[in-house]
Design a protein around this motif. Structure first.
Motif, PDB file in Angstrom:
ATOM      1  N   UNK A 189      12.867   8.186 -11.824  1.00  0.00           N
ATOM      2  CA  UNK A 189      12.908   6.843 -11.170  1.00  0.00           C
ATOM      3  C   UNK A 189      12.586   6.676  -9.803  1.00  0.00           C
ATOM      4  N   UNK A 190      12.408   7.740  -8.963  1.00  0.00           N
ATOM      5  CA  UNK A 190      11.776   7.334  -7.785  1.00  0.00           C
ATOM      6  C   UNK A 190      10.105   7.170  -8.025  1.00  0.00           C
ATOM      7  N   UNK A 191       9.571   8.166  -8.952  1.00  0.00           N
ATOM      8  CA  UNK A 191       8.345   7.455  -9.213  1.00  0.00           C
ATOM      9  C   UNK A 191       7.958   6.114  -9.690  1.00  0.00           C
ATOM     10  N   UNK A 192       9.005   5.790 -10.647  1.00  0.00           N
ATOM     11  CA  UNK A 192       8.641   4.328 -11.112  1.00  0.00           C
ATOM     12  C   UNK A 192       8.981   3.310 -10.036  1.00  0.00           C
ATOM     13  N   UNK A 193       9.908   3.619  -9.037  1.00  0.00           N
ATOM     14  CA  UNK A 193      10.109   2.549  -8.139  1.00  0.00           C
ATOM     15  C   UNK A 193       8.801   2.705  -7.276  1.00  0.00           C
ATOM     16  N   UNK A 194       8.283   3.788  -6.913  1.00  0.00           N
ATOM     17  CA  UNK A 194       7.048   3.801  -6.056  1.00  0.00           C
ATOM     18  C   UNK A 194       6.193   2.987  -6.568  1.00  0.00           C
ATOM     19  N   UNK A 195       5.699   3.213  -7.907  1.00  0.00           N
ATOM     20  CA  UNK A 195       4.792   2.401  -8.607  1.00  0.00           C
ATOM     21  C   UNK A 195       5.014   0.866  -8.643  1.00  0.00           C
ATOM     22  N   UNK A 237       0.735  -1.017  -0.118  1.00  0.00           N
ATOM     23  CA  UNK A 237      -0.118   0.072   0.064  1.00  0.00           C
ATOM     24  C   UNK A 237       0.802   1.194   0.056  1.00  0.00           C
ATOM     25  N   UNK A 238       2.260   1.033   0.274  1.00  0.00           N
ATOM     26  CA  UNK A 238       3.147   2.190   0.411  1.00  0.00           C
ATOM     27  C   UNK A 238       4.488   1.650  -0.107  1.00  0.00           C
ATOM     28  N   UNK A 239       5.324   2.240  -0.828  1.00  0.00           N
ATOM     29  CA  UNK A 239       6.567   1.974  -1.220  1.00  0.00           C
ATOM     30  C   UNK A 239       7.582   1.863   0.045  1.00  0.00           C
ATOM     31  N   UNK A 240       7.353   3.083   0.806  1.00  0.00           N
ATOM     32  CA  UNK A 240       8.054   3.156   2.114  1.00  0.00           C
ATOM     33  C   UNK A 240       7.437   3.925   3.203  1.00  0.00           C
ATOM     34  N   UNK A 241       8.142   3.826   4.085  1.00  0.00           N
ATOM     35  CA  UNK A 241       7.175   4.628   5.279  1.00  0.00           C
ATOM     36  C   UNK A 241       8.493   5.119   6.207  1.00  0.00           C
ATOM     37  N   UNK A 264       1.163   5.878  -4.313  1.00  0.00           N
ATOM     38  CA  UNK A 264       0.404   6.253  -5.517  1.00  0.00           C
ATOM     39  C   UNK A 264      -1.016   6.618  -5.112  1.00  0.00           C
ATOM     40  N   UNK A 265      -1.375   7.655  -6.035  1.00  0.00           N
ATOM     41  CA  UNK A 265      -2.646   8.069  -5.734  1.00  0.00           C
ATOM     42  C   UNK A 265      -3.555   6.835  -6.215  1.00  0.00           C
ATOM     43  N   UNK A 266      -3.516   6.048  -6.965  1.00  0.00           N
ATOM     44  CA  UNK A 266      -4.090   5.149  -6.972  1.00  0.00           C
ATOM     45  C   UNK A 266      -4.306   3.620  -5.755  1.00  0.00           C
ATOM     46  N   UNK A 267      -3.151   3.900  -4.998  1.00  0.00           N
ATOM     47  CA  UNK A 267      -3.408   3.043  -3.853  1.00  0.00           C
ATOM     48  C   UNK A 267      -3.843   3.868  -2.567  1.00  0.00           C
ATOM     49  N   UNK A 268      -4.358   5.149  -2.831  1.00  0.00           N
ATOM     50  CA  UNK A 268      -4.785   5.739  -1.264  1.00  0.00           C
ATOM     51  C   UNK A 268      -5.856   5.171  -0.683  1.00  0.00           C
ATOM     52  N   UNK A 269      -6.665   4.937  -1.458  1.00  0.00           N
ATOM     53  CA  UNK A 269      -8.119   4.360  -0.713  1.00  0.00           C
ATOM     54  C   UNK A 269      -7.659   3.141   0.145  1.00  0.00           C
ATOM     55  N   UNK A 270      -7.137   2.399  -0.413  1.00  0.00           N
ATOM     56  CA  UNK A 270      -6.522   1.072   0.104  1.00  0.00           C
ATOM     57  C   UNK A 270      -5.750   1.124   1.394  1.00  0.00           C
ATOM     58  N   UNK A 271      -4.822   2.042   1.214  1.00  0.00           N
ATOM     59  CA  UNK A 271      -3.684   2.610   2.199  1.00  0.00           C
ATOM     60  C   UNK A 271      -4.685   3.318   3.562  1.00  0.00           C
ATOM     61  N   UNK A 272      -5.643   4.023   3.204  1.00  0.00           N
ATOM     62  CA  UNK A 272      -6.392   4.843   4.117  1.00  0.00           C
ATOM     63  C   UNK A 272      -7.396   3.674   4.555  1.00  0.00           C
ATOM     64  N   UNK A 273      -8.059   2.836   4.033  1.00  0.00           N
ATOM     65  CA  UNK A 273      -8.758   1.711   4.807  1.00  0.00           C
ATOM     66  C   UNK A 273      -7.821   0.864   5.749  1.00  0.00           C
ATOM     67  N   UNK A 274      -6.605   0.545   5.055  1.00  0.00           N
ATOM     68  CA  UNK A 274      -5.712  -0.330   5.967  1.00  0.00           C
ATOM     69  C   UNK A 274      -5.304   0.558   7.326  1.00  0.00           C
ATOM     70  N   UNK A 275      -5.051   1.597   7.142  1.00  0.00           N
ATOM     71  CA  UNK A 275      -4.772   2.480   8.379  1.00  0.00           C
ATOM     72  C   UNK A 275      -5.957   2.518   9.312  1.00  0.00           C
ATOM     73  N   UNK A 318       5.160   8.856   7.831  1.00  0.00           N
ATOM     74  CA  UNK A 318       4.986   9.312   6.428  1.00  0.00           C
ATOM     75  C   UNK A 318       5.047   8.202   5.571  1.00  0.00           C
ATOM     76  N   UNK A 319       3.871   7.994   4.755  1.00  0.00           N
ATOM     77  CA  UNK A 319       4.033   6.767   3.894  1.00  0.00           C
ATOM     78  C   UNK A 319       4.157   7.668   2.495  1.00  0.00           C
TER      79      UNK A 319
END
Length: 115
Positions: free
Chosen positions: A101-107, A35-39, A68-79, A64-65
């Motif tokens: 490069x960071x954007x690609x890694x996060x995705x 749900x997050x690439x890094x925290x 991606x915008x696409x994973x926000x809803x699932x991250x919010x539900x998890x938290x 701080x997580x």
């Protein structure tokens, strides 16, 4: 005609909790679930807020997580599910710019594996 603004590809999402162990659990759970690439867990912070009519001061750990915008809803539900606060802070901030490069890694880190 104006084009609608595209959603930002990345977000940072902030929450706080009352112990280092709980912060670690929230961070690891979100990253493990992709749900997050890094925290990142910040050292204790002092929070001052009003709760149930009283002015409160508390020591909290901030998490701080990076997601991606696409994973926000699932991250919010998890938290929301994993958090022990009645009304946890869950605030998303768009990342205005990030390296490709960071954007690609996060995705890549937030994409669930194919079944």
């Amino acid at each position: 005609m104006d084009q609608p603004l595209a959603a930002p590809p990345l977000l940072t999402v902030t929450t706080t909790t009352d112990s280092a162990d709980r912060a670690q659990s929230l961070a690891r759970g979100a990253v493990d679930a992709r749900l997050a690439a890094c925290a990142q867990i910040s050292a204790p912070v002092t929070s001052v807020y009003r709760w149930q009519g009283a002015l409160e001061t508390a020591t909290e750990w901030q998490v701080l997580f990076k997601t991606t915008a696409d994973r926000y809803d699932a991250l919010e539900a998890h938290l929301t599910e994993a958090h022990d606060y009645d009304t946890p802070e869950i605030i998303a901030t768009p990342v205005v710019r990030a390296s490709a490069a960071y954007t690609d890694w996060t995705r890549a880190q937030t994409t669930p594996p194919a079944p």
